[in-house]
Design a protein around this motif. Structure first.
Motif, short mmCIF file in Angstrom:
data_model
loop_
_atom_site.label_atom_id
_atom_site.label_comp_id
_atom_site.label_asym_id
_atom_site.label_seq_id
_atom_site.Cartn_x
_atom_site.Cartn_y
_atom_site.Cartn_z
N VAL A 65 -62.92 40.66 8.00
CA VAL A 65 -64.24 41.91 8.31
C VAL A 65 -65.20 41.16 8.03
O VAL A 65 -65.17 40.02 6.70
N LYS A 66 -66.39 41.47 7.71
CA LYS A 66 -67.88 40.82 6.89
C LYS A 66 -67.56 40.49 5.64
O LYS A 66 -67.23 40.97 5.11
N SER A 67 -68.49 39.47 5.33
CA SER A 67 -67.95 38.42 4.41
C SER A 67 -68.74 39.36 3.12
O SER A 67 -67.97 39.51 2.21
N ALA A 68 -69.70 40.17 3.20
CA ALA A 68 -70.21 41.03 2.64
C ALA A 68 -69.27 41.76 2.51
O ALA A 68 -69.26 42.13 0.79
N THR A 69 -68.45 42.48 2.77
CA THR A 69 -68.08 43.71 2.66
C THR A 69 -66.71 43.43 2.39
O THR A 69 -66.44 43.67 1.28
N ALA A 70 -66.38 41.96 2.52
CA ALA A 70 -65.16 41.43 1.89
C ALA A 70 -64.99 41.04 0.33
O ALA A 70 -64.91 41.22 -0.69
N ASN A 71 -66.25 40.57 0.29
CA ASN A 71 -67.03 39.88 -1.00
C ASN A 71 -66.59 41.68 -1.98
O ASN A 71 -66.05 41.25 -3.08
N ARG A 72 -67.47 42.52 -1.51
CA ARG A 72 -67.82 44.04 -2.35
C ARG A 72 -66.50 44.27 -2.60
O ARG A 72 -66.23 44.90 -3.69
N ILE A 73 -65.17 44.08 -1.55
CA ILE A 73 -63.91 45.36 -2.01
C ILE A 73 -63.19 43.69 -3.11
O ILE A 73 -62.90 44.60 -3.76
N ILE A 74 -63.14 42.50 -2.56
CA ILE A 74 -62.33 42.09 -3.78
C ILE A 74 -63.29 41.95 -5.16
O ILE A 74 -62.37 42.04 -6.20
N THR A 75 -64.79 41.89 -5.16
CA THR A 75 -64.98 42.59 -6.85
C THR A 75 -64.86 43.74 -7.35
O THR A 75 -64.89 44.32 -8.74
N ALA A 76 -64.17 44.38 -6.35
CA ALA A 76 -64.03 45.88 -7.18
C ALA A 76 -62.87 46.53 -7.70
O ALA A 76 -62.65 46.76 -8.69
N ALA A 77 -62.03 45.22 -6.59
CA ALA A 77 -60.57 45.47 -7.22
C ALA A 77 -60.66 44.59 -8.51
O ALA A 77 -59.52 45.14 -9.69
N LYS A 78 -61.02 43.93 -8.07
CA LYS A 78 -61.02 43.09 -9.84
C LYS A 78 -61.88 43.30 -10.53
O LYS A 78 -60.75 43.91 -12.00
N GLU A 79 -62.20 44.33 -10.62
CA GLU A 79 -63.51 45.40 -11.54
C GLU A 79 -62.46 46.45 -12.49
O GLU A 79 -61.99 46.74 -13.58
N LEU A 80 -61.31 47.09 -11.20
CA LEU A 80 -60.66 47.79 -11.76
C LEU A 80 -59.41 46.96 -11.89
O LEU A 80 -58.39 47.55 -12.58
N GLY A 81 -59.43 46.10 -11.73
CA GLY A 81 -58.42 45.13 -12.82
C GLY A 81 -57.33 44.69 -11.85
O GLY A 81 -56.04 44.45 -12.49
N TRP A 82 -58.00 44.49 -10.45
CA TRP A 82 -56.19 43.85 -9.54
C TRP A 82 -57.15 42.52 -10.24
O TRP A 82 -58.17 41.80 -9.85
N ARG A 83 -55.18 41.60 -9.98
CA ARG A 83 -55.47 40.13 -9.68
C ARG A 83 -55.36 39.29 -8.81
O ARG A 83 -54.28 39.80 -8.04
N PRO A 84 -56.19 39.09 -7.34
CA PRO A 84 -56.35 38.79 -6.33
C PRO A 84 -55.35 37.22 -6.54
O PRO A 84 -55.22 36.57 -6.96
N PRO A 85 -54.66 37.01 -4.93
CA PRO A 85 -54.05 35.94 -5.02
C PRO A 85 -54.95 34.83 -5.00
O PRO A 85 -56.31 35.00 -4.63
N ALA A 86 -54.33 33.48 -5.27
CA ALA A 86 -55.61 32.49 -5.27
C ALA A 86 -55.78 31.98 -3.97
O ALA A 86 -57.39 31.78 -3.75
N VAL A 87 -55.93 32.66 -2.63
CA VAL A 87 -56.42 32.28 -1.15
C VAL A 87 -57.35 33.10 -0.92
O VAL A 87 -58.17 32.56 -0.37
N PHE A 88 -57.83 34.90 -2.15
CA PHE A 88 -59.43 35.10 -1.82
C PHE A 88 -59.48 34.35 -2.47
O PHE A 88 -61.38 34.85 -2.06
N ASN A 89 -60.15 33.40 -3.67
CA ASN A 89 -61.04 32.21 -4.10
C ASN A 89 -61.57 31.96 -2.93
O ASN A 89 -63.08 31.57 -2.77
N ASP A 90 -60.90 31.34 -1.83
CA ASP A 90 -62.14 30.51 -0.74
C ASP A 90 -62.04 31.37 0.51
O ASP A 90 -62.15 31.08 1.67
N VAL A 91 -62.30 33.26 0.12
CA VAL A 91 -62.31 33.66 1.31
C VAL A 91 -63.45 33.52 2.39
O VAL A 91 -63.18 34.01 2.91
N ASN A 92 -64.81 33.55 1.76
CA ASN A 92 -65.99 32.72 2.43
C ASN A 92 -66.07 31.66 2.71
O ASN A 92 -67.55 31.03 2.77
#
Length: 340
Positions: free
Chosen positions: A31-58
């Motif tokens: 997915v577009k980098s900007a869109t992926a970042n927005r989704i990950i940021t939204a998920a984190k703000e909602l309380g979701w803890r992403p896997p470490a792999v997403f730290n290097d998504v871009n």
């Protein structure tokens, strides 16, 4: 992911579709980098803890692979397809793909069906298509799925169209008219053969062609356009009728495809009063026909450059957040028997 946070909640918070969130969270497709970042940021703000792999998504060291698709009308120049095949090889080396498909049926419903079918397999789609509500609807549906659509050669009026790569077709039409005004010894009748009025590129060429004569060469008489569906046999019959039934015919302008059929009719029936002929697509056959006579001038895009710029746009659309329609307007080139 914590149970209290759902994909639907993330989608609503990030203002994207559920399908797009699913593609990012479960890494189903890029997915577009900007869109992926927005989704990950939204998920984190909602309380979701992403896997470490997403730290290097871009991470620049791991650029996302992109699946590109292009749907071309089958009778468009083979040189254009070859140019995209060169780009496909380059994308493959960059761990991305470009799928090239063609279509024969010009019915808008069929084109829309092919768009939706290919759109399921790719991340960005490019098309050469007529401007029609069915095509617009397909573009809208693909945009909802985060699959941007780019128009190649002929622009489209769809609001959700992501981009256009082509030439200034109004300028091409006026250049064709200018050439006839300068090179036709007699002020007579000019015929126009168009593939389809629903191709905006051809419509723009025709409009500007007529506009030039109204403004600068009113002594010429411009006939009503004849539709050929970009088919050589139909174009042949149209040109044959023009040549045989118009005693003062001095020129023919092909705003679309079918140039080889027009040339054949001119050679067979033009005789000593062969009309000045301008076409708008440089094919391998057109090069031969320029040398052999029958075609006087070709106003064509550089297909290698067009394919290169189109792929650049594909990649950009998936790596950046598109705020508005992207436009790449390329120069066209004038070809005669002396410079091919």
């Amino acid at each position: 992911m914590a149970k209290r946070v759902t994909i639907k909640q993330i989608a609503e918070y990030a203002k994207v579709s559920v399908a797009t969130v699913d593609r990012v969270i479960n890494q189903r497709a890029p997915v577009k980098s900007a869109t992926a970042n927005r989704i990950i940021t939204a998920a984190k703000e909602l309380g979701w803890r992403p896997p470490a792999v997403f730290n290097d998504v871009n991470s620049p060291a791991h650029p996302p692979s992109i699946r590109c698709g292009i749907l071309l009308q089958s009778n468009i120049s083979h040189l254009l397809r070859e140019a995209f095949e060169v780009q496909a090889a380059k994308l493959e080396n960059a761990n991305s793909t470009l799928t090239i498909e063609t279509f024969d049926n010009l019915e808008p419903e069929k084109i829309a069906e092919r768009m939706m079918k290919l759109g399921k397999k790719v991340d960005v789609l490019a098309i050469t298509a007529i401007d029609h509500p069915f095509v617009t609807e397909a573009i809208d549906k693909l945009a909802e799925r985060d699959v941007p659509v780019v128009a190649i050669l002929s622009d489209l009026s769809a609001t959700n169209l992501a981009g256009f790569v082509g030439t200034n077709n109004r300028m091409r039409g006026r250049t064709a008219a200018w050439a006839m005004d300068r090179f036709c010894r007699d002020r007579g009748t000019v015929g126009v053969i168009i593939g389809s009025h629903r191709y905006l590129s051809q419509q723009d060429r025709e409009i500007s062609f007529r506009s030039y004569f109204r403004e600068k060469a009113p002594a010429f008489r411009i006939l009503e356009s004849v539709v050929s569906s970009d088919d050589d046999s139909q174009a042949y019959e149209a040109a044959k009728k023009l040549v045989c039934e118009t005693p003062d015919l001095v020129g023919i302008f092909s705003a679309g495809g079918g140039a080889s059929g027009i040339r054949r009719a001119i050679i067979e029936y033009g005789g000593d009063r062969r009309p000045f002929f301008v076409s708008t697509e440089l094919t391998a056959q057109a090069k031969t026909e320029l040398l052999q006579g029958g075609v006087d001038m070709v106003l064509s895009a550089d297909f290698d450059l067009l394919a290169e710029k189109a792929v650049e746009m594909f990649v950009g659309l998936k790596q950046q957040e598109a705020q508005q329609k992207k436009m790449t307007v390329l120069p066209f080139f004038i070809y005669t028997s002396e410079n091919i």
